[in-house]
Design a protein around this motif. Structure first.
Motif, PDB file in Angstrom:
ATOM      1  N   HIS A 221       0.828  -1.217   0.000  1.00  0.00           N
ATOM      2  CA  HIS A 221       0.000   0.000   0.000  1.00  0.00           C
ATOM      3  C   HIS A 221       0.857   1.259   0.000  1.00  0.00           C
ATOM      4  O   HIS A 221       0.604   2.190  -0.758  1.00  0.00           O
ATOM      5  CB  HIS A 221      -0.926   0.019   1.221  1.00  0.00           C
ATOM      6  CG  HIS A 221      -2.277  -0.546   0.961  1.00  0.00           C
ATOM      7  ND1 HIS A 221      -3.270   0.167   0.352  1.00  0.00           N
ATOM      8  CD2 HIS A 221      -2.798  -1.765   1.227  1.00  0.00           C
ATOM      9  CE1 HIS A 221      -4.353  -0.582   0.264  1.00  0.00           C
ATOM     10  NE2 HIS A 221      -4.093  -1.759   0.784  1.00  0.00           N
TER      11      HIS A 221
ATOM     12  N   VAL B 184     -16.472   2.222   1.315  1.00  0.00           N
ATOM     13  CA  VAL B 184     -15.217   1.508   1.579  1.00  0.00           C
ATOM     14  C   VAL B 184     -14.965   0.574   0.406  1.00  0.00           C
ATOM     15  O   VAL B 184     -15.744  -0.331   0.145  1.00  0.00           O
ATOM     16  CB  VAL B 184     -15.275   0.711   2.904  1.00  0.00           C
ATOM     17  CG1 VAL B 184     -13.986  -0.072   3.120  1.00  0.00           C
ATOM     18  CG2 VAL B 184     -15.537   1.640   4.062  1.00  0.00           C
TER      19      VAL B 184
ATOM     20  N   SER C 208      -9.171   0.458   0.582  1.00  0.00           N
ATOM     21  CA  SER C 208      -9.380   0.867   1.980  1.00  0.00           C
ATOM     22  C   SER C 208      -9.644  -0.340   2.872  1.00  0.00           C
ATOM     23  O   SER C 208      -9.102  -0.434   3.980  1.00  0.00           O
ATOM     24  CB  SER C 208     -10.559   1.836   2.087  1.00  0.00           C
ATOM     25  OG  SER C 208     -10.300   3.007   1.357  1.00  0.00           O
TER      26      SER C 208
ATOM     27  N   ILE D 103      -7.344  -1.400   6.093  1.00  0.00           N
ATOM     28  CA  ILE D 103      -7.960  -1.439   7.430  1.00  0.00           C
ATOM     29  C   ILE D 103      -7.802  -2.830   8.037  1.00  0.00           C
ATOM     30  O   ILE D 103      -7.456  -2.970   9.209  1.00  0.00           O
ATOM     31  CB  ILE D 103      -9.452  -1.022   7.373  1.00  0.00           C
ATOM     32  CG1 ILE D 103      -9.571   0.455   6.982  1.00  0.00           C
ATOM     33  CG2 ILE D 103     -10.137  -1.290   8.698  1.00  0.00           C
ATOM     34  CD1 ILE D 103     -10.988   0.875   6.600  1.00  0.00           C
TER      35      ILE D 103
END
Length: 146
Positions: A40, A133, A137, A141
């Motif tokens: 990421h 979302v 994302s 998370i």
């Protein structure tokens, strides 16, 4: 400690903090979670780099009166006008276009890795059902929560 910070003082503070009953500990991330985070961060870095390259192309071409609106799709349109640049400027700007294309490929490759991690993680799939979302994302998370 605000002053006199040393490794020894830090070690002493850590030892004292560990003995306190109210101390809460953070779970150690798995190798898979850490890998997702690295992917990421690298992708985010490349996205910023892509923006910088696009801005550089736009700026160089503007120097010669070739103007395009903001946005990645408009930078692609500038490539069609590369031959309007003076010969001395064509090579450096074309190298920027090559770098932009290579950066896009790298972003796509990392995005595919994130999608693969998403498919293998039940938590991220559940998170993605929340409105607003998405896959990126939800995966980040899921990787950051124990």
């Amino acid at each position: 400690v605000k002053r006199g910070k040393t490794d020894a003082a830090d070690a002493a503070a850590i030892c004292e903090a560990v003995t306190r009953p109210s101390m809460r500990f953070v779970a150690i991330k798995s190798e898979a979670c850490s890998s997702v985070l690295v992917v990421h961060r690298t992708r985010d870095f490349l996205v910023r780099q892509r923006t910088q390259i696009g801005n550089a192309i736009r700026a160089h071409m503007t120097e010669f009166g070739i103007v395009a609106a903001k946005g990645a799709q408009n930078v692609d349109r500038l490539k069609e006008q590369l031959d309007r640049l003076p010969e001395a400027a064509q090579l450096p700007v074309s190298l920027l276009f090559d770098q932009l294309a290579e950066t896009d490929k790298r972003i796509d490759r990392l995005t595919d890795e994130i999608k693969e991690a998403f498919k293998q993680n039940e938590t991220s799939q559940r998170l993605a059902t929340i409105p607003g979302v998405g896959i990126l994302s939800a995966t980040i998370i899921a990787a950051t929560t124990p």
